[in-house]
Design an enzyme around this catalytic site. Structure first.
Site, PDB file in Angstrom:
ATOM      1  N   ILE A 240     102.288  -6.908  38.554  1.00 14.14           N
ATOM      2  CA  ILE A 240     100.848  -6.709  38.743  1.00 14.14           C
ATOM      3  C   ILE A 240     100.357  -5.513  37.933  1.00 14.14           C
ATOM      4  O   ILE A 240      99.290  -5.551  37.327  1.00 14.14           O
ATOM      5  CB  ILE A 240     100.524  -6.517  40.245  1.00 14.14           C
ATOM      6  CG1 ILE A 240     100.774  -7.825  41.014  1.00 14.14           C
ATOM      7  CG2 ILE A 240      99.078  -6.082  40.443  1.00 14.14           C
ATOM      8  CD1 ILE A 240     100.693  -7.681  42.535  1.00 14.14           C
TER       9      ILE A 240
ATOM     10  N   ASP B 152     107.923  10.025  38.690  1.00 16.17           N
ATOM     11  CA  ASP B 152     108.044   9.530  40.052  1.00 16.17           C
ATOM     12  C   ASP B 152     106.819  10.027  40.814  1.00 16.17           C
ATOM     13  O   ASP B 152     106.728  11.210  41.161  1.00 16.17           O
ATOM     14  CB  ASP B 152     109.340  10.075  40.680  1.00 16.17           C
ATOM     15  CG  ASP B 152     109.503   9.659  42.131  1.00 16.17           C
ATOM     16  OD1 ASP B 152     108.547   9.107  42.715  1.00 16.17           O
ATOM     17  OD2 ASP B 152     110.588   9.892  42.695  1.00 16.17           O
TER      18      ASP B 152
ATOM     19  N   ASN C 189      99.224   1.458  41.983  1.00 23.83           N
ATOM     20  CA  ASN C 189      99.929   0.182  42.063  1.00 23.83           C
ATOM     21  C   ASN C 189     101.415   0.329  42.394  1.00 23.83           C
ATOM     22  O   ASN C 189     101.997  -0.567  42.996  1.00 23.83           O
ATOM     23  CB  ASN C 189      99.751  -0.571  40.736  1.00 23.83           C
ATOM     24  CG  ASN C 189     100.697  -1.750  40.627  1.00 23.83           C
ATOM     25  OD1 ASN C 189     100.505  -2.780  41.261  1.00 23.83           O
ATOM     26  ND2 ASN C 189     101.750  -1.589  39.825  1.00 23.83           N
TER      27      ASN C 189
ATOM     28  N   SER D 214      97.037  -2.748  47.923  1.00 19.39           N
ATOM     29  CA  SER D 214      97.593  -2.918  49.253  1.00 19.39           C
ATOM     30  C   SER D 214      98.323  -4.258  49.291  1.00 19.39           C
ATOM     31  O   SER D 214      98.925  -4.680  48.307  1.00 19.39           O
ATOM     32  CB  SER D 214      96.480  -2.835  50.308  1.00 19.39           C
ATOM     33  OG  SER D 214      97.028  -2.963  51.599  1.00 19.39           O
ATOM     34  N   SER D 215      98.269  -4.952  50.416  1.00 11.76           N
ATOM     35  CA  SER D 215      98.948  -6.235  50.565  1.00 11.76           C
ATOM     36  C   SER D 215      98.416  -6.901  51.821  1.00 11.76           C
ATOM     37  O   SER D 215      97.986  -6.210  52.762  1.00 11.76           O
ATOM     38  CB  SER D 215     100.459  -6.008  50.708  1.00 11.76           C
ATOM     39  OG  SER D 215     101.096  -7.171  51.201  1.00 11.76           O
TER      40      SER D 215
ATOM     41  N   TYR E 262     107.095  -1.645  55.587  1.00 16.15           N
ATOM     42  CA  TYR E 262     106.220  -1.968  54.456  1.00 16.15           C
ATOM     43  C   TYR E 262     104.792  -2.234  54.932  1.00 16.15           C
ATOM     44  O   TYR E 262     103.826  -1.718  54.366  1.00 16.15           O
ATOM     45  CB  TYR E 262     106.782  -3.184  53.713  1.00 16.15           C
ATOM     46  CG  TYR E 262     105.957  -3.608  52.520  1.00 16.15           C
ATOM     47  CD1 TYR E 262     105.951  -2.848  51.350  1.00 16.15           C
ATOM     48  CD2 TYR E 262     105.176  -4.769  52.556  1.00 16.15           C
ATOM     49  CE1 TYR E 262     105.202  -3.236  50.254  1.00 16.15           C
ATOM     50  CE2 TYR E 262     104.429  -5.161  51.462  1.00 16.15           C
ATOM     51  CZ  TYR E 262     104.440  -4.391  50.307  1.00 16.15           C
ATOM     52  OH  TYR E 262     103.687  -4.774  49.223  1.00 16.15           O
TER      53      TYR E 262
ATOM     54  N   LYS F 151     101.238  -0.132  53.907  1.00 15.01           N
ATOM     55  CA  LYS F 151     100.041  -0.726  53.295  1.00 15.01           C
ATOM     56  C   LYS F 151      98.807  -0.529  54.178  1.00 15.01           C
ATOM     57  O   LYS F 151      97.698  -0.351  53.682  1.00 15.01           O
ATOM     58  CB  LYS F 151     100.282  -2.209  52.981  1.00 15.01           C
ATOM     59  CG  LYS F 151     101.303  -2.410  51.848  1.00 15.01           C
ATOM     60  CD  LYS F 151     100.907  -1.645  50.591  1.00 15.01           C
ATOM     61  CE  LYS F 151     101.775  -1.946  49.392  1.00 15.01           C
ATOM     62  NZ  LYS F 151     101.345  -1.227  48.180  1.00 15.01           N
TER      63      LYS F 151
ATOM     64  N   VAL G 289     102.868 -13.371  45.062  1.00 14.51           N
ATOM     65  CA  VAL G 289     102.581 -13.302  43.626  1.00 14.51           C
ATOM     66  C   VAL G 289     103.849 -13.668  42.858  1.00 14.51           C
ATOM     67  O   VAL G 289     104.957 -13.325  43.283  1.00 14.51           O
ATOM     68  CB  VAL G 289     102.124 -11.869  43.228  1.00 14.51           C
ATOM     69  CG1 VAL G 289     101.868 -11.764  41.729  1.00 14.51           C
ATOM     70  CG2 VAL G 289     100.869 -11.481  43.999  1.00 14.51           C
TER      71      VAL G 289
END
Length: 282
Positions: free
Chosen positions: A20, A69, A101, A152-153, A166, A170, A198
């Site tokens: 992405i 990083d 991202n 985000s997700s 996870y 997010k 994705v």
């Protein structure tokens, strides 16, 4: 390149060597935007430098790969220093766009979650964006023309099995999105987008249990239904394998690019759909 609405602007895209992030870099480059292309590990160096060369040639922009990083203060600072040395005009720097991202996902059921899974995920996915925005804040525009987009997700909201860590990370970036939209209102809009499944290695690496749990969600996602006339044999094959076609990285990047444009200036503090309708929030 006649129509370049972001010509002369500068964007920092974290985690842009592949997936992405690389697609977002390309979307912004196609609109004339100059770029700091961030990657984390030395193994991504040649990928990122190839991407940089290609974008520079294809879109006549200037992009610079930078290893850092972002989950460390030094990493965020390295990106700002690179921006200063490559893109200062008359001794001053303006950072117009930030795309947060870079992210990692470590999925496990409750008994198997390790403290290191938690600290690493939150360090990269939550502290990283915070440190980058903190370091960039003095260089944001003063006329509300800036744009921050946090990746985000759907996982922030769906409660997928195995995503205690996870999913929480997010949800945290979505909460920061709303706070930043207020704190940075004189500088920029701040929004998040929430991809679902994705194309690429990240989704394919999920466990069988996880994929089975997502199956019902995919079947209810209106735009994940494959059509041969639109998505070719590949789309139908994905539907057989995953129960729906996966998003192209360019489709997620399209929603991000839209939010970076001048016309999106009245939208801030939002989580914008980048998942084909898997999640419909009111």
């Amino acid at each position: 390149m006649s129509h370049q609405p972001l010509k002369g602007k500068l964007a920092i895209v974290s985690g842009s060597s592949r997936g992405i992030g690389a697609a977002i870099a390309e979307n912004l480059a196609s609109k004339g935007c100059n770029l700091i292309l961030n990657y984390t590990t030395p193994s991504s160096a040649s990928l990122t430098s190839d991407l940089s060369d290609r974008l520079n040639k294809t879109y006549n922009i200037s992009s610079v790969p930078v290893q850092a990083d972002i989950g460390t203060p030094e990493g965020a600072q390295a990106l700002i220093s690179a921006a200063k040395s490559s893109f200062s005009k008359d001794g001053s720097l303006q950072i117009d766009i930030i795309i947060n991202n870079a992210g990692i996902a470590r999925n496990d059921l409750i008994p198997a979650v390790k403290i290191d899974d938690f600290t690493e995920t939150y360090r990269v996915n939550v502290l990283g964006p915070l440190l980058l925005v903190q370091a960039a804040q003095p260089y944001l525009p003063k006329d509300r023309s800036g744009r921050i987009v946090n990746i985000s997700s759907v996982s922030s909201s769906t409660g997928f099995v195995g995503q205690s860590v996870y999913g929480g990370s997010k949800a945290a970036i979505e909460a920061m999105t709303r706070t930043w939209a207020r704190e940075l209102a004189e500088n920029c809009t701040v929004n998040a987008v929430n991809p679902g499944p994705v194309e690429g290695p990240m989704y394919a690496s999920n466990s069988k249990e996880f994929l089975e749990g997502v199956e019902g969600w995919i079947k209810h996602t209106p735009l994940m239904k494959a059509r041969e006339d639109l998505h070719g044999k590949e789309g139908l094959e994905e539907e057989r394998q995953w129960h729906g076609r996966l998003a192209k990285t360019s489709e997620v990047a399209g929603v991000v690019g839209m939010l970076c444009g001048e016309e999106a200036g009245w939208c801030t503090g939002q989580v914008v759909c980048a998942n084909g309708g898997m999640l419909m929030l009111h």
